[in-house]
Motif scaffolding. Structure first.
Motif, PDB file in Angstrom:
ATOM      1  N   ALA A 162       0.717  -1.065  -0.030  1.00 28.64           N
ATOM      2  CA  ALA A 162      -0.017   0.089   0.014  1.00 28.64           C
ATOM      3  C   ALA A 162       0.839   1.230  -0.077  1.00 28.64           C
ATOM      4  CB  ALA A 162      -0.957   0.002   1.129  1.00 28.64           C
ATOM      5  N   SER A 163       1.743   1.125   0.804  1.00 26.25           N
ATOM      6  CA  SER A 163       2.991   2.431   0.844  1.00 26.25           C
ATOM      7  C   SER A 163       3.552   2.290  -0.659  1.00 26.25           C
ATOM      8  CB  SER A 163       3.898   1.935   1.935  1.00 26.25           C
ATOM      9  OG  SER A 163       3.360   2.182   3.037  1.00 26.25           O
ATOM     10  N   VAL A 164       3.996   1.360  -0.965  1.00 25.54           N
ATOM     11  CA  VAL A 164       4.615   1.786  -2.508  1.00 25.54           C
ATOM     12  C   VAL A 164       3.872   2.117  -3.544  1.00 25.54           C
ATOM     13  CG1 VAL A 164       5.820   0.298  -4.223  1.00 25.54           C
ATOM     14  CG2 VAL A 164       6.278  -0.170  -2.043  1.00 25.54           C
ATOM     15  N   VAL A 165       2.561   1.798  -3.612  1.00 24.69           N
ATOM     16  CA  VAL A 165       1.360   2.224  -4.625  1.00 24.69           C
ATOM     17  C   VAL A 165       1.195   3.606  -4.282  1.00 24.69           C
ATOM     18  CG1 VAL A 165      -0.707   1.855  -5.325  1.00 24.69           C
ATOM     19  CG2 VAL A 165       0.649  -0.198  -5.008  1.00 24.69           C
ATOM     20  N   ALA A 166       0.940   4.073  -2.957  1.00 23.71           N
ATOM     21  CA  ALA A 166       0.577   5.318  -2.584  1.00 23.71           C
ATOM     22  C   ALA A 166       1.799   6.211  -2.810  1.00 23.71           C
ATOM     23  CB  ALA A 166       0.439   5.704  -1.211  1.00 23.71           C
ATOM     24  N   LEU A 167       3.110   5.899  -2.586  1.00 20.97           N
ATOM     25  CA  LEU A 167       4.124   6.628  -3.013  1.00 20.97           C
ATOM     26  C   LEU A 167       4.314   6.954  -4.546  1.00 20.97           C
ATOM     27  CD1 LEU A 167       6.796   5.479  -0.330  1.00 20.97           C
ATOM     28  CD2 LEU A 167       5.841   7.618  -0.551  1.00 20.97           C
ATOM     29  N   TYR A 168       4.166   5.652  -5.361  1.00 22.89           N
ATOM     30  CA  TYR A 168       4.205   5.947  -6.588  1.00 22.89           C
ATOM     31  C   TYR A 168       3.251   6.850  -7.319  1.00 22.89           C
ATOM     32  CZ  TYR A 168       3.723   4.434 -11.458  1.00 22.89           C
ATOM     33  OH  TYR A 168       3.834   4.506 -12.954  1.00 22.89           O
ATOM     34  N   LEU A 169       1.847   6.498  -6.839  1.00 21.70           N
ATOM     35  CA  LEU A 169       0.830   7.318  -7.357  1.00 21.70           C
ATOM     36  C   LEU A 169       0.872   8.945  -7.170  1.00 21.70           C
ATOM     37  CD1 LEU A 169      -2.103   5.069  -6.928  1.00 21.70           C
ATOM     38  CD2 LEU A 169      -0.916   5.540  -8.904  1.00 21.70           C
ATOM     39  N   ALA A 170       1.631   9.183  -5.699  1.00 21.28           N
ATOM     40  CA  ALA A 170       1.877  10.497  -5.363  1.00 21.28           C
ATOM     41  C   ALA A 170       3.012  11.133  -6.064  1.00 21.28           C
ATOM     42  CB  ALA A 170       2.096  10.445  -3.941  1.00 21.28           C
ATOM     43  N   GLY A 171       3.507  10.368  -7.074  1.00 16.71           N
ATOM     44  CA  GLY A 171       4.807  10.804  -7.763  1.00 16.71           C
ATOM     45  C   GLY A 171       6.248  11.107  -6.966  1.00 16.71           C
ATOM     46  N   GLU A 172       6.167  10.337  -5.890  1.00 18.93           N
ATOM     47  CA  GLU A 172       7.532  10.189  -5.301  1.00 18.93           C
ATOM     48  C   GLU A 172       8.428   9.271  -6.022  1.00 18.93           C
ATOM     49  OE1 GLU A 172       8.470  11.900  -2.542  1.00 18.93           O
ATOM     50  OE2 GLU A 172       6.626  13.139  -2.500  1.00 18.93           O
ATOM     51  N   LYS A 173       9.217   9.778  -6.895  1.00 15.73           N
ATOM     52  CA  LYS A 173       9.867   9.183  -7.886  1.00 15.73           C
ATOM     53  C   LYS A 173      10.959   8.029  -7.391  1.00 15.73           C
ATOM     54  CE  LYS A 173       9.261  12.206 -12.090  1.00 15.73           C
ATOM     55  NZ  LYS A 173       8.098  12.374 -11.742  1.00 15.73           N
ATOM     56  N   ARG A 174      11.756   8.498  -6.647  1.00 22.14           N
ATOM     57  CA  ARG A 174      12.809   7.847  -5.940  1.00 22.14           C
ATOM     58  C   ARG A 174      12.472   7.089  -4.662  1.00 22.14           C
ATOM     59  NH1 ARG A 174      17.595  12.174  -6.232  1.00 22.14           N
ATOM     60  NH2 ARG A 174      16.859  12.191  -4.000  1.00 22.14           N
ATOM     61  N   LEU A 175      11.420   7.681  -3.907  1.00 17.77           N
ATOM     62  CA  LEU A 175      10.955   7.080  -2.687  1.00 17.77           C
ATOM     63  C   LEU A 175      10.378   5.734  -2.892  1.00 17.77           C
ATOM     64  CD1 LEU A 175      11.234   7.670   0.063  1.00 17.77           C
ATOM     65  CD2 LEU A 175       9.564   9.054   0.146  1.00 17.77           C
ATOM     66  N   TRP A 176       9.309   5.702  -3.786  1.00 16.43           N
ATOM     67  CA  TRP A 176       8.687   4.517  -4.203  1.00 16.43           C
ATOM     68  C   TRP A 176       9.610   3.434  -4.575  1.00 16.43           C
ATOM     69  CZ3 TRP A 176       8.209   1.220  -8.397  1.00 16.43           C
ATOM     70  CH2 TRP A 176       8.480   1.811  -9.530  1.00 16.43           C
ATOM     71  N   LYS A 177      10.498   3.616  -5.223  1.00 17.47           N
ATOM     72  CA  LYS A 177      11.635   2.565  -5.486  1.00 17.47           C
ATOM     73  C   LYS A 177      12.311   1.861  -4.273  1.00 17.47           C
ATOM     74  CE  LYS A 177      11.997   4.590 -10.411  1.00 17.47           C
ATOM     75  NZ  LYS A 177      12.895   5.351 -11.100  1.00 17.47           N
ATOM     76  N   ILE A 178      12.710   2.718  -3.531  1.00 18.08           N
ATOM     77  CA  ILE A 178      13.344   2.350  -2.205  1.00 18.08           C
ATOM     78  C   ILE A 178      12.395   1.414  -1.490  1.00 18.08           C
ATOM     79  CG2 ILE A 178      14.461   2.987   0.025  1.00 18.08           C
ATOM     80  CD1 ILE A 178      15.551   5.660  -1.933  1.00 18.08           C
ATOM     81  N   ALA A 179      11.250   2.052  -1.234  1.00 22.14           N
ATOM     82  CA  ALA A 179      10.185   1.368  -0.639  1.00 22.14           C
ATOM     83  C   ALA A 179       9.798  -0.015  -1.162  1.00 22.14           C
ATOM     84  CB  ALA A 179       8.926   2.264  -0.620  1.00 22.14           C
ATOM     85  N   LEU A 180       9.864  -0.035  -2.495  1.00 22.83           N
ATOM     86  CA  LEU A 180       9.765  -1.436  -3.266  1.00 22.83           C
ATOM     87  C   LEU A 180      10.662  -2.367  -2.754  1.00 22.83           C
ATOM     88  CD1 LEU A 180       7.962  -3.086  -5.206  1.00 22.83           C
ATOM     89  CD2 LEU A 180       9.479  -2.224  -7.007  1.00 22.83           C
ATOM     90  N   ILE A 181      11.934  -1.924  -2.720  1.00 20.50           N
ATOM     91  CA  ILE A 181      13.021  -3.044  -2.313  1.00 20.50           C
ATOM     92  C   ILE A 181      12.796  -3.291  -0.891  1.00 20.50           C
ATOM     93  CG2 ILE A 181      15.525  -3.115  -1.898  1.00 20.50           C
ATOM     94  CD1 ILE A 181      15.996  -1.006  -4.280  1.00 20.50           C
ATOM     95  N   LEU A 182      12.407  -2.412  -0.122  1.00 24.64           N
ATOM     96  CA  LEU A 182      12.220  -2.870   1.410  1.00 24.64           C
ATOM     97  C   LEU A 182      11.174  -3.771   1.584  1.00 24.64           C
ATOM     98  CD1 LEU A 182      12.895  -2.793   4.377  1.00 24.64           C
ATOM     99  CD2 LEU A 182      11.431  -0.558   4.333  1.00 24.64           C
ATOM    100  N   THR A 183      10.091  -3.475   0.608  1.00 22.86           N
ATOM    101  CA  THR A 183       8.611  -4.251   0.621  1.00 22.86           C
ATOM    102  C   THR A 183       9.002  -5.599   0.206  1.00 22.86           C
ATOM    103  OG1 THR A 183       7.204  -2.470   0.326  1.00 22.86           O
ATOM    104  CG2 THR A 183       6.576  -4.428  -0.383  1.00 22.86           C
ATOM    105  N   CYS A 184       9.979  -5.950  -0.749  1.00 21.88           N
ATOM    106  CA  CYS A 184      10.238  -7.405  -1.118  1.00 21.88           C
ATOM    107  C   CYS A 184      10.866  -7.968  -0.038  1.00 21.88           C
ATOM    108  CB  CYS A 184      11.110  -7.068  -2.295  1.00 21.88           C
ATOM    109  SG  CYS A 184      10.382  -6.666  -3.805  1.00 21.88           S
ATOM    110  N   PHE A 185      11.852  -7.480   0.684  1.00 18.10           N
ATOM    111  CA  PHE A 185      12.355  -7.975   1.834  1.00 18.10           C
ATOM    112  C   PHE A 185      11.330  -8.303   2.874  1.00 18.10           C
ATOM    113  CE2 PHE A 185      16.715  -6.058   0.226  1.00 18.10           C
ATOM    114  CZ  PHE A 185      17.249  -7.330  -0.052  1.00 18.10           C
TER     115      PHE A 185
END
Length: 176
Positions: free
Chosen positions: A109-132
Motif C-alpha cells: 500500500a505504501s509503495v503504490v501510494a508513493l508511486y501514485l503520489a509521484g515520489e519517484k525515488r522514494l517508491w523505488k526504495i520502498a519497493l526494495i524494502l517491501t520485497c524483503f
C-alpha cells in the motif's frame, strides 16, 4: 503436506545465522506498520511532501480496515507454524490470523501510494524494502505464500483507494 508448506519448508533450507538476524530485523520494520507510519509522519511534516504524506496516510488507513478489520477475522486462517509445529520460530508468535499478510499489505500500500503520489525515488526504495519484508514473512514461517500474495493485492487496492480518496477530498476542499 500442502504445496504451500512444502514451499515454506524449502525456504527453511536456505536459513543461516546471518539471514535469521537480517530477516528478523527486516520484519520488525513492518511490525504495526512502523516504518510506513514513520515515513508518513516525515512526509506530513515537510511542506513539499505533505500531499504525499496524506496519500500515504489514507492508504494505510484503508489497508488497516481491509486487512485487519475485515479480511483477517473473516478468513480466520491459522498460521503455518500452527500447522507444522516442528518449526522453531525465531520471532515472537503473531497472535492474529494469517490471511492476508498485514506486513505485506501495508508495505505494498505504501509503495503504490508513493508511486501514485509521484515520489519517484522514494517508491523505488520502498519497493526494495517491501520485497524483503514480504519474503521475511515466509522465511520466518509466519505466513503462507498466498497470505503474502493476498497482502500484496490488498496493498495495491489500499494504495489506489487512498490515492483516489485524497484526490477527491482535495478537489472538493480546493486544497492542492
Amino acid at each position: 503436506m500442502g504445496i504451500e508448506l512444502q514451499f515454506l519448508n524449502l525456504i527453511q533450507e536456505i536459513r543461516t545465522t546471518f539471514l535469521d538476524v537480517f530477516m528478523s530485523n527486516v520484519t520488525k520494520l513492518g511490525n504495526v506498520g512502523f516504518i510506513w507510519i514513520l515515513l508518513t509522519i516525515i512526509l506530513l511534516v515537510i511542506p513539499k511532501t505533505r500531499k504525499s504524506g496524506v496519500i500515504l496516510a489514507a492508504a494505510l488507513i484503508v489497508d488497516l480496515i481491509l486487512c485487519n478489520v475485515i479480511l483477517k477475522p473473516l478468513v480466520a486462517r491459522i498460521r503455518p507454524f500452527d500447522v507444522n509445529t516442528a518449526i522453531q520460530l525465531i520471532i515472537a508468535k503473531p497472535q492474529d490470523y494469517s490471511f492476508p499478510s498485514g506486513h505485506t499489505a501495508a508495505s505494498v500500500a505504501s509503495v503504490v501510494a508513493l508511486y501514485l503520489a509521484g515520489e519517484k525515488r522514494l517508491w523505488k526504495i520502498a519497493l526494495i524494502l517491501t520485497c524483503f519484508i514480504a519474503f521475511s514473512r515466509m522465511y520466518l514461517y509466519v505466513h503462507y505464500p498466498t497470505d503474502v500474495l493476498g497482502g500484496a493485492v490488498v496493498g495495491v487496492i489500499s494504495g489506489y483507494i487512498g490515492y483516489k480518496v485524497t484526490l477527491r477530498m482535495s478537489r472538493h476542499s480546493g486544497i492542492n
